[in-house]
Enzyme design. Sequence first.
Site, PDB file in Angstrom:
ATOM      1  N   GLN A 102      32.006  33.718  37.791  1.00  0.00           N
ATOM      2  CA  GLN A 102      30.593  33.748  38.195  1.00  0.00           C
ATOM      3  C   GLN A 102      30.065  32.359  38.587  1.00  0.00           C
ATOM      4  O   GLN A 102      28.887  32.227  38.915  1.00  0.00           O
ATOM      5  CB  GLN A 102      29.725  34.346  37.082  1.00  0.00           C
ATOM      6  CG  GLN A 102      30.086  35.780  36.715  1.00  0.00           C
ATOM      7  CD  GLN A 102      29.754  36.799  37.809  1.00  0.00           C
ATOM      8  OE1 GLN A 102      29.116  36.494  38.818  1.00  0.00           O
ATOM      9  NE2 GLN A 102      30.204  38.043  37.623  1.00  0.00           N
ATOM     10  N   GLY A 162      38.307  37.316  44.074  1.00  0.00           N
ATOM     11  CA  GLY A 162      37.913  37.329  45.486  1.00  0.00           C
ATOM     12  C   GLY A 162      36.654  38.134  45.770  1.00  0.00           C
ATOM     13  O   GLY A 162      35.806  37.718  46.552  1.00  0.00           O
ATOM     14  N   CYS A 211      28.965  46.254  29.899  1.00  0.00           N
ATOM     15  CA  CYS A 211      30.086  45.477  30.411  1.00  0.00           C
ATOM     16  C   CYS A 211      30.869  46.313  31.396  1.00  0.00           C
ATOM     17  O   CYS A 211      31.325  45.837  32.407  1.00  0.00           O
ATOM     18  CB  CYS A 211      30.970  44.925  29.306  1.00  0.00           C
ATOM     19  SG  CYS A 211      32.110  46.069  28.592  1.00  0.00           S
TER      20      CYS A 211
HETATM   21  N1  PLP Z   1      35.289  37.567  34.481  1.00  0.00           N
HETATM   22  C1  PLP Z   1      33.986  37.654  34.734  1.00  0.00           C
HETATM   23  C2  PLP Z   1      33.058  36.619  34.196  1.00  0.00           C
HETATM   24  C3  PLP Z   1      33.491  38.717  35.512  1.00  0.00           C
HETATM   25  O1  PLP Z   1      32.176  38.781  35.762  1.00  0.00           O
HETATM   26  C4  PLP Z   1      34.399  39.680  35.999  1.00  0.00           C
HETATM   27  C5  PLP Z   1      33.917  40.848  36.749  1.00  0.00           C
HETATM   28  O2  PLP Z   1      32.874  41.411  36.454  1.00  0.00           O
HETATM   29  C6  PLP Z   1      35.765  39.531  35.719  1.00  0.00           C
HETATM   30  C7  PLP Z   1      36.176  38.469  34.953  1.00  0.00           C
HETATM   31  C8  PLP Z   1      36.779  40.515  36.223  1.00  0.00           C
HETATM   32  O3  PLP Z   1      37.018  40.304  37.584  1.00  0.00           O
HETATM   33  P1  PLP Z   1      37.850  41.334  38.482  1.00  0.00           P
HETATM   34  O4  PLP Z   1      36.912  42.424  38.869  1.00  0.00           O
HETATM   35  O5  PLP Z   1      38.305  40.528  39.664  1.00  0.00           O
HETATM   36  O6  PLP Z   1      38.992  41.836  37.679  1.00  0.00           O
END
Ligand code: PLP
Length: 375
Positions: free
Chosen positions: A180, A201, A323
């Site tokens: 983020q 991405g 979440c």
């Molecule tokens: N880490 C954070 C802080 C996130 O906000 C998210 C997605 O919401 C993720 C990890 C997971 O990312 P991805 O959707 O690419 O697996």
Amino acid sequence: MFIYLDNAATTKPCSEAVSAAVSAMTENFGNPSSLHRVGLNAQLVVDNARKIISGSLGVDSSSIVFTSGATESNNLALRGICTAYGRKRRKIVASSVEHASVDETLSALEKSGFEIVRIPPRSDGRFYVSDFIDSCDENTVMLTMMYVNNETGYILPVKETFSAVKRKFPEIVTHSDCVQAYMKMPVKANALNADLISLSGHKIHGIKGAGALYIKKGIRVLPLITGGKQEKGIRSGTESVPLICAFGAAAEKFMTDISERFSRVTELKEYLISHISGIDGVTVNSPDDGSPYIINISVGKRSEIMLHFLESKNIYVSSGSACSKGQKSGVLEQFGISGKNADSALRISMTAETTETELDEFISALREGTESIRG
Ligand code: PLP
């Protein structure tokens, strides 16, 4: 008017990302591992994306491993370090507000015998470097700390904590989930003192299904997925060339004006907060000095009910304490937002393209919702 204010969940792919993916599918459709020219061309475009992303972090391109997204990057970082270094050092220190892809992985590691120390914010809702340092010792294998919290926008003191830890315990591997923060504020591996950084991405206007893990030279991460030894053996499996190219194209587009966009979104945040604070029952949960891209508010009515009310007006936000799929993460409670305030939390997440007109529509729908929804 279609108003999308859920950019922390995912972003609309930018046209550059879409073109890069289409071009990879139509022109560079080869397997990067093939030895002939078609394969080589695919390898070249993957390496170009690798160069862009490594450049944005200020690191060598050989230190980037492509994954399917940040969930995989976080799993690879935590499990891969524990497998490589965790025979003698059995303790992991983490913030208590990590994304589920870190937190659930920590719980799994705990079941396999690691000691997990989760550091919460203090009663003022803030994290303190000394709380992390005091929990680290010679038995600690890694410290993991996200940069920007995905529910509140809180900016954790990653740089200060990692630097202090490295001074006292240079052996401890530092990992930050920068999902983020990336392309929203400067994310430089050396400045953060991070050995590992997770990226995604689709949070930066790329396409879902591509992410990256930065691994500092000299740090050993054992693979989760074994096979054809792609990505230097750390992540086997044919690379998703289109999604990786889209990730690279989006990073190239957004890496140039990070501070201008930050200022613009800060103005939008101020505009939004000044207008919603007058609405009866609405309170702001995000800190003033948090990322302007994420604003968490409580609206006095159950989040899901308000979310669907806004949806009926073609406005899309997230329920602030969820979440995934409406399940509570408990992160808001960690920040001291509990009970009715947590149950009525909404997350508004913007981009630099968000307009005041869109915010006006949202504000007026929110006002209507707080007045008209019963109970
Ligand atoms: N880490 C954070 C802080 C996130 O906000 C998210 C997605 O919401 C993720 C990890 C997971 O990312 P991805 O959707 O690419 O697996």
